[in-house]
Motif scaffolding. Structure first.
Motif, mmCIF file in Angstrom:
data_model
loop_
_atom_site.group_PDB
_atom_site.id
_atom_site.type_symbol
_atom_site.label_atom_id
_atom_site.label_comp_id
_atom_site.label_asym_id
_atom_site.label_seq_id
_atom_site.Cartn_x
_atom_site.Cartn_y
_atom_site.Cartn_z
ATOM 1 N N ASP A 200 0.859 -1.195 0.000
ATOM 2 C CA ASP A 200 0.000 0.000 0.000
ATOM 3 C C ASP A 200 0.892 1.240 0.000
ATOM 4 O O ASP A 200 1.869 1.301 0.740
ATOM 5 C CB ASP A 200 -0.871 0.064 1.256
ATOM 6 N N GLU A 201 0.529 2.202 -0.815
ATOM 7 C CA GLU A 201 1.245 3.475 -0.822
ATOM 8 C C GLU A 201 0.235 4.620 -0.862
ATOM 9 O O GLU A 201 -0.856 4.483 -1.423
ATOM 10 C CB GLU A 201 2.163 3.575 -2.050
ATOM 11 N N GLU A 202 0.606 5.738 -0.247
ATOM 12 C CA GLU A 202 -0.219 6.940 -0.334
ATOM 13 C C GLU A 202 0.482 7.937 -1.247
ATOM 14 O O GLU A 202 1.639 8.295 -1.025
ATOM 15 C CB GLU A 202 -0.446 7.569 1.044
ATOM 16 N N CYS B 106 -4.859 6.487 -2.064
ATOM 17 C CA CYS B 106 -4.262 5.169 -1.871
ATOM 18 C C CYS B 106 -4.042 4.492 -3.224
ATOM 19 O O CYS B 106 -4.915 4.550 -4.097
ATOM 20 C CB CYS B 106 -5.174 4.276 -1.031
ATOM 21 N N ILE B 107 -2.893 3.881 -3.403
ATOM 22 C CA ILE B 107 -2.660 3.041 -4.564
ATOM 23 C C ILE B 107 -2.049 1.723 -4.083
ATOM 24 O O ILE B 107 -1.580 1.624 -2.943
ATOM 25 C CB ILE B 107 -1.723 3.700 -5.609
ATOM 26 N N LEU B 108 -2.084 0.710 -4.938
ATOM 27 C CA LEU B 108 -1.443 -0.567 -4.638
ATOM 28 C C LEU B 108 -0.284 -0.776 -5.603
ATOM 29 O O LEU B 108 -0.430 -0.548 -6.813
ATOM 30 C CB LEU B 108 -2.426 -1.728 -4.782
ATOM 31 N N VAL B 109 0.843 -1.191 -5.072
ATOM 32 C CA VAL B 109 1.988 -1.540 -5.909
ATOM 33 C C VAL B 109 2.195 -3.047 -5.814
ATOM 34 O O VAL B 109 2.373 -3.589 -4.722
ATOM 35 C CB VAL B 109 3.266 -0.802 -5.453
ATOM 36 N N LEU B 110 2.131 -3.721 -6.949
ATOM 37 C CA LEU B 110 2.411 -5.152 -7.015
ATOM 38 C C LEU B 110 3.861 -5.304 -7.460
ATOM 39 O O LEU B 110 4.209 -4.941 -8.588
ATOM 40 C CB LEU B 110 1.465 -5.847 -7.999
ATOM 41 N N TRP B 111 4.685 -5.806 -6.573
ATOM 42 C CA TRP B 111 6.118 -5.955 -6.844
ATOM 43 C C TRP B 111 6.352 -7.412 -7.236
ATOM 44 O O TRP B 111 6.284 -8.311 -6.400
ATOM 45 C CB TRP B 111 6.896 -5.558 -5.597
#
Length: 216
Positions: free
Chosen positions: A98-100, A105-110
């Motif tokens: 999760d990142e702001e 809010c966004i989601l980063v899929l690593w």
């Protein structure tokens, strides 16, 4: 869990090759899992990639301020992903962070190079019918279905992982320079730099998938 690289560098495609970053305005499991499969297969051995959900793009550039996703959607997406991860063969588990950004809010899929590659994924993970599985790879900035020749090359890459992506099971904390590690993470503006002393070197390097405890 924190990213190894600063979120602004990802959004602006700095420090990471642009074809390793993909923006998605909203959660679309079918499209997203083709990209997850392609990044995990890492056909060009560049180290996987990042999928950023909640970020619109125009001509390959992130639109600011970001669109974002609702906070209540995040838990729902993470729960869905547990099931979708298991539709891939072999099952693929990635890091979801999760990142702001811009107050949203966004989601980063690593997605790192998969230890079990090559991977297959359904063309439509959401389909209720019997799912056909395909190999996907990255071509330029797109995730495409591998052709017969590319499939053969993928299969020849089985059990091979780029050197800089391999955990070192023999290394110990004594082999790591804490100062150099913190210096590296500060240069990449990663929040992990603040966690080295709090959580310990082994935990942070485990997050980075560069060093891990002995396999069970």
């Amino acid at each position: 869990m924190e990213l190894e690289i600063n979120i602004e560098d990802l959004l602006n495609k700095r420090r990471i090759e642009s074809d390793r970053i993909e923006f998605k305005a909203s959660w679309n499991p079918d499209d997203t899992y083709r990209s997850i499969c392609a990044f995990a297969n890492d056909f060009d051995n560049v180290g996987g990639g990042y999928i950023m959900i909640g970020v619109e793009e125009k001509n390959g550039i992130a639109v600011r301020p970001v669109k974002g996703i609702q906070e209540y959607e995040i838990d729902a997406i993470k729960k869905e992903m547990i099931g979708y991860n298991n539709t891939m063969v072999p099952a693929c588990f990635l890091k979801v962070i999760d990142e702001e950004v811009d107050g949203k809010c966004i989601l980063v899929l690593w997605v790192t190079t998969g230890a079990g590659r090559p991977y297959k994924a359904p063309e439509h993970v959401t389909s209720k019918k019997e799912k056909k599985l395909y190999y996907y790879i990255r071509y330029a900035s797109s995730s495409i279905r591998a052709n017969a020749e590319q499939e053969r090359e993928l299969l020849s890459m089985t059990d091979y992982m780029p050197f800089d992506m391999k955990p070192n099971f023999k290394a110990t904390e004594d082999d790591i320079s804490v100062l150099l590690l913190i210096e590296h993470l500060k240069k990449t503006k990663s929040r992990l730099s603040r966690q080295v002393l709090q959580r310990g070197v082994m935990d942070v390097l485990g997050d980075m998938q560069l060093l891990a405890g002995p396999p069970e």
